[in-house]
Design a protein around this motif. Structure first.
Motif, PDB file in Angstrom:
ATOM      1  N   GLY A 130       0.818  -1.209   0.000  1.00  0.00           N
ATOM      2  CA  GLY A 130       0.000   0.000   0.000  1.00  0.00           C
ATOM      3  C   GLY A 130       0.849   1.256   0.000  1.00  0.00           C
ATOM      4  O   GLY A 130       0.585   2.217  -0.739  1.00  0.00           O
ATOM      5  N   PHE A 131       1.897   1.269   0.840  1.00  0.00           N
ATOM      6  CA  PHE A 131       2.802   2.412   0.868  1.00  0.00           C
ATOM      7  C   PHE A 131       3.481   2.610  -0.490  1.00  0.00           C
ATOM      8  O   PHE A 131       3.593   3.737  -0.986  1.00  0.00           O
ATOM      9  N   LEU A 132       3.934   1.508  -1.096  1.00  0.00           N
ATOM     10  CA  LEU A 132       4.592   1.613  -2.406  1.00  0.00           C
ATOM     11  C   LEU A 132       3.629   2.129  -3.477  1.00  0.00           C
ATOM     12  O   LEU A 132       4.026   2.911  -4.351  1.00  0.00           O
ATOM     13  N   ALA A 133       2.377   1.701  -3.421  1.00  0.00           N
ATOM     14  CA  ALA A 133       1.392   2.178  -4.399  1.00  0.00           C
ATOM     15  C   ALA A 133       1.145   3.674  -4.232  1.00  0.00           C
ATOM     16  O   ALA A 133       1.125   4.426  -5.215  1.00  0.00           O
ATOM     17  N   ILE A 134       0.976   4.118  -2.995  1.00  0.00           N
ATOM     18  CA  ILE A 134       0.750   5.548  -2.745  1.00  0.00           C
ATOM     19  C   ILE A 134       1.986   6.352  -3.125  1.00  0.00           C
ATOM     20  O   ILE A 134       1.878   7.418  -3.751  1.00  0.00           O
ATOM     21  N   ALA A 135       3.164   5.848  -2.778  1.00  0.00           N
ATOM     22  CA  ALA A 135       4.397   6.566  -3.108  1.00  0.00           C
ATOM     23  C   ALA A 135       4.599   6.659  -4.617  1.00  0.00           C
ATOM     24  O   ALA A 135       5.022   7.711  -5.127  1.00  0.00           O
ATOM     25  N   SER A 136       4.284   5.604  -5.350  1.00  0.00           N
ATOM     26  CA  SER A 136       4.458   5.659  -6.807  1.00  0.00           C
ATOM     27  C   SER A 136       3.468   6.620  -7.450  1.00  0.00           C
ATOM     28  O   SER A 136       3.816   7.327  -8.396  1.00  0.00           O
TER      29      SER A 136
END
Length: 148
Positions: A130-136
């Motif tokens: 989830g963090f990686l999706a938001i960061a991307s």
């Protein structure tokens, strides 16, 4: 007629049949289902749902494998490897002992430390992805702003 149009018609038909079956199950009522009076129809609909689920999974796997071998397999394997690395790191981070399991065991739940560790690993994996999706998404938005 191309494949996409055919699949659209098939999905529309499955959607209409699903709505009809859902209405039939709901119209039977909770009391009839609990008493077993509507058990035959509910079981039939469950088997139909299993068949549809199997068909959907088979079609998805078919198109995934088709796309996998027609595209750049190196990038795909790197992505799968990164995902598996996140899952393994999450499993290693999860302890399984950070929750008092006794109240769940007293209620008859089949909960062990191994089950708790798997759930914790799933949560850690979810948080990281989830963090990686938001960061991307944020990175691509910021990049788009500065490139204008």
């Amino acid at each position: 007629m191309n494949v996409q149009k055919l699949l659209t018609y098939i999905l529309g038909g499955v959607g209409v049949l699903s709505a009809i079956f859902l209405f039939m199950i709901i119209s039977a009522g909770d009391d009839a289902i609990k008493a077993g009076e509507a058990g035959g129809s509910v079981n039939t609909f469950m088997y139909i749902a299993y068949v549809v689920l199997f068909l959907i999974v088979a079609i998805v796997l078919l198109f995934v494998l088709k796309g996998l071998f027609s595209g750049d397999i190196k990038k795909t394997l790197i992505s799968v490897g990164a995902f598996l690395a996140i899952v393994f790191i999450s499993y290693a981070m999860s302890s399984g002992t950070d929750l008092n399991l006794q109240p769940f065991i007293d209620k008859g739940a089949d909960v062990t430390e191994a089950t708790s560790k798997k759930v914790g690993a799933g949560l850690y994996t979810f948080y990281v992805l989830g963090f990686l999706a938001i960061a991307s998404m944020a990175f691509s938005g910021v990049k788009k702003i500065f490139n204008k």
